[in-house]
Design a protein around this motif. Structure first.
Motif, PDB file in Angstrom:
ATOM      1  N   VAL A 167     -23.345 -25.728  -8.606  1.00 30.26           N
ATOM      2  CA  VAL A 167     -22.275 -26.698  -8.421  1.00 30.26           C
ATOM      3  C   VAL A 167     -21.138 -26.010  -7.668  1.00 30.26           C
ATOM      4  N   ARG A 168     -20.600 -26.707  -6.681  1.00 26.35           N
ATOM      5  CA  ARG A 168     -19.506 -26.148  -5.882  1.00 26.35           C
ATOM      6  C   ARG A 168     -18.367 -27.177  -5.792  1.00 26.35           C
ATOM      7  N   ILE A 169     -17.163 -26.742  -6.149  1.00 26.68           N
ATOM      8  CA  ILE A 169     -15.969 -27.584  -6.059  1.00 26.68           C
ATOM      9  C   ILE A 169     -15.099 -27.047  -4.938  1.00 26.68           C
ATOM     10  N   ARG A 211     -13.356 -32.090  -3.851  1.00 23.89           N
ATOM     11  CA  ARG A 211     -14.684 -32.653  -3.676  1.00 23.89           C
ATOM     12  C   ARG A 211     -15.698 -31.735  -4.344  1.00 23.89           C
ATOM     13  N   ALA A 212     -16.790 -32.297  -4.815  1.00 23.55           N
ATOM     14  CA  ALA A 212     -17.794 -31.505  -5.525  1.00 23.55           C
ATOM     15  C   ALA A 212     -19.185 -31.883  -5.055  1.00 23.55           C
ATOM     16  N   GLU A 213     -20.071 -30.889  -5.082  1.00 23.46           N
ATOM     17  CA  GLU A 213     -21.458 -31.103  -4.687  1.00 23.46           C
ATOM     18  C   GLU A 213     -22.361 -30.200  -5.516  1.00 23.46           C
ATOM     19  N   LYS A 258     -23.674 -34.995  -3.257  1.00 23.17           N
ATOM     20  CA  LYS A 258     -22.308 -35.217  -3.727  1.00 23.17           C
ATOM     21  C   LYS A 258     -22.314 -35.675  -5.177  1.00 23.17           C
ATOM     22  N   THR A 260     -15.910 -35.855  -8.897  1.00 20.23           N
ATOM     23  CA  THR A 260     -15.010 -34.701  -8.875  1.00 20.23           C
ATOM     24  C   THR A 260     -14.283 -34.517 -10.205  1.00 20.23           C
ATOM     25  N   ASN A 261     -13.619 -33.375 -10.307  1.00 14.50           N
ATOM     26  CA  ASN A 261     -12.736 -33.087 -11.439  1.00 14.50           C
ATOM     27  C   ASN A 261     -11.309 -33.179 -10.927  1.00 14.50           C
ATOM     28  N   PHE A 303     -19.135 -28.403 -16.525  1.00 18.89           N
ATOM     29  CA  PHE A 303     -19.996 -29.252 -15.702  1.00 18.89           C
ATOM     30  C   PHE A 303     -21.373 -29.277 -16.318  1.00 18.89           C
TER      31      PHE A 303
END
Length: 405
Positions: A166-168, A181-183, A194, A197-198, A234
């Motif tokens: 997971v990448r924010i 944005r998060a993916e 996608k 988001t947090n 997450f």
């Protein structure tokens, strides 16, 4: 002897208990054994049959004066702390500095550090010398911005037998702040997707090796309140973010350290979410409290279980291994020592006079055997912009890299 005369269950039970190097050698016995090694069910069986004695801890350090050299890992037995091997990272990147995102089932997730943190990710299995490079994203335009702050987590989804990242991304532009944005990257799908988001939280840690209850965790605070403190989680199953309220740990430090701000980090203790609160005085640890969430997700279950006053010159806490050993970085010549939380005593130190970075648990596996690029222990391997292996081998690598991305 042909494997056709051996029941598959017995074959799994025998080969699954062997070290990785021996299993790879046995691939030459026959075609059936060769196919067995790359079977996902056998890879999972091999992981499940690994004994506790085979677990390793990897301590990352930078060689050279002031930690300016290459990245190395010291592998030592997680049970008796006997040094097992010293492993040099066989590839480099443009920043010349790697950060461990996480370690799951013998697979290390590494990232570029400092300003380029998170732009390129590396999945590396040092047991079988396989490397997979991830430089794609769902947000191609945003990820190229220099003022992008990345947060990365790595974990394993047991139900689908899938490894996920997971990448924010947080964006800071002149005149305002864009929403994060998060993916999520799935190794099984080999692609990014996608996710929600947090948007209300800003994570302090750039990476997290803490995975509990199928979730990865970071120490965080609300974007509109920098003094608030939470744990951001997450869930790799639902692929959703959630917040966990922290205990009131700032009222429980030793009175002589109240005027100092504690260093707080998230950890795992006996499969439970834990919080390490370290109070410092003149750059040395004076008191360390460990809080444990006895029932995951229940704020009222937080309890302070340990309070330690070090009798050594401790500069910082590296983490917890063996569900009982607190690993401590000692100023001076001793390097790293462990503190047994059950026996309340110090163990034999690891003599390391280097610039220490991260500590993760690790054990050998066959994960990534059929994927990624096969490395060799070369000092001139450079994977960020292509590798220096000669024209023919380099062209093969570039073709494989296009296939991955």
């Amino acid at each position: 002897m042909s494997s056709i005369h051996i029941p598959i269950e017995i074959l799994y039970n025998i080969l699954g208990r062997l070290p990785v190097k021996e299993i790879i050698r046995f691939r030459c016995v026959c075609k059936a054994w060769r196919d067995l090694v790359i079977d996902p069910n056998f890879i999972s069986t091999h992981l499940n049959l690994q004994t506790y004695d085979s677990d390793r801890c990897l301590l990352q350090y930078k060689a050279g004066r002031y930690g300016s050299g290459k990245d190395f890992f010291v592998a030592f037995n997680a049970r008796n702390f006997a040094e097992h091997s010293n492993l040099e990272v066989p590839f480099s990147c443009e920043t010349s500095y790697f950060k461990i995102v996480g370690s799951v089932n013998g697979l290390l997730c590494l990232s570029l550090s400092f300003t380029l943190f998170g732009r390129t990710l590396y999945l590396w299995n040092p047991s079988i010398w396989k490397l997979k490079i991830l430089s794609g994203s769902c947000f191609h335009r945003q990820i190229e911005k220099w003022k992008t702050f990345f947060v990365v987590g790595f974990g394993f989804h047991r139900r689908t037998n899938d490894y996920k990242i997971v990448r924010i991304m947080y964006f800071t532009e002149i005149g305002g702040r864009e929403p994060p944005r998060a993916e999520v990257f799935s190794l099984a799908r080999n692609s990014w997707r996608k996710v929600g988001t947090n948007s209300g939280f800003y994570t302090r840690d750039r990476s997290s090796t803490v995975v509990v209850n199928g979730c990865v965790h970071w120490f965080a605070f609300r974007i509109n309140d920098v003094y608030s403190k939470y744990i951001l989680a997450f869930d790799f199953d639902s692929e959703e973010f959630r917040e966990i309220t922290l205990p009131k740990y700032h009222h429980n430090g030793e009175s002589q350290f109240h005027r100092h701000r504690p260093a707080v980090s998230v950890a795992v203790l006996r499969e439970s979410l834990a919080l390490i609160v370290s109070w410092y005085k003149k750059h040395l640890m004076g008191c360390c409290n460990i809080w444990v969430m006895n029932e995951y997700g229940v704020v009222e279950s937080w309890s302070k279980q340990y309070s330690i006053v070090p009798n050594e010159r401790i500069s910082r806490c590296l983490g917890i291994v063996n569900n009982r050993d607190l690993m401590l970085d000692v100023s001076g010549e001793k390097g790293v020592i462990s503190y047994d939380l059950d026996k309340q005593e110090y163990n034999k130190p690891l003599g390391l006079d280097e610039h220490l970075d991260d500590l993760v648990t690790f054990h050998e596996s066959l994960v990534l055997y059929e994927e990624g690029f096969r490395l060799t222990p070369r000092k001139d391997l450079f994977v960020e912009g292509g590798i220096r292996l000669g024209k023919r081998k380099r062209s093969v690598f570039e073709l494989l890299q296009k296939k991955w991305l």
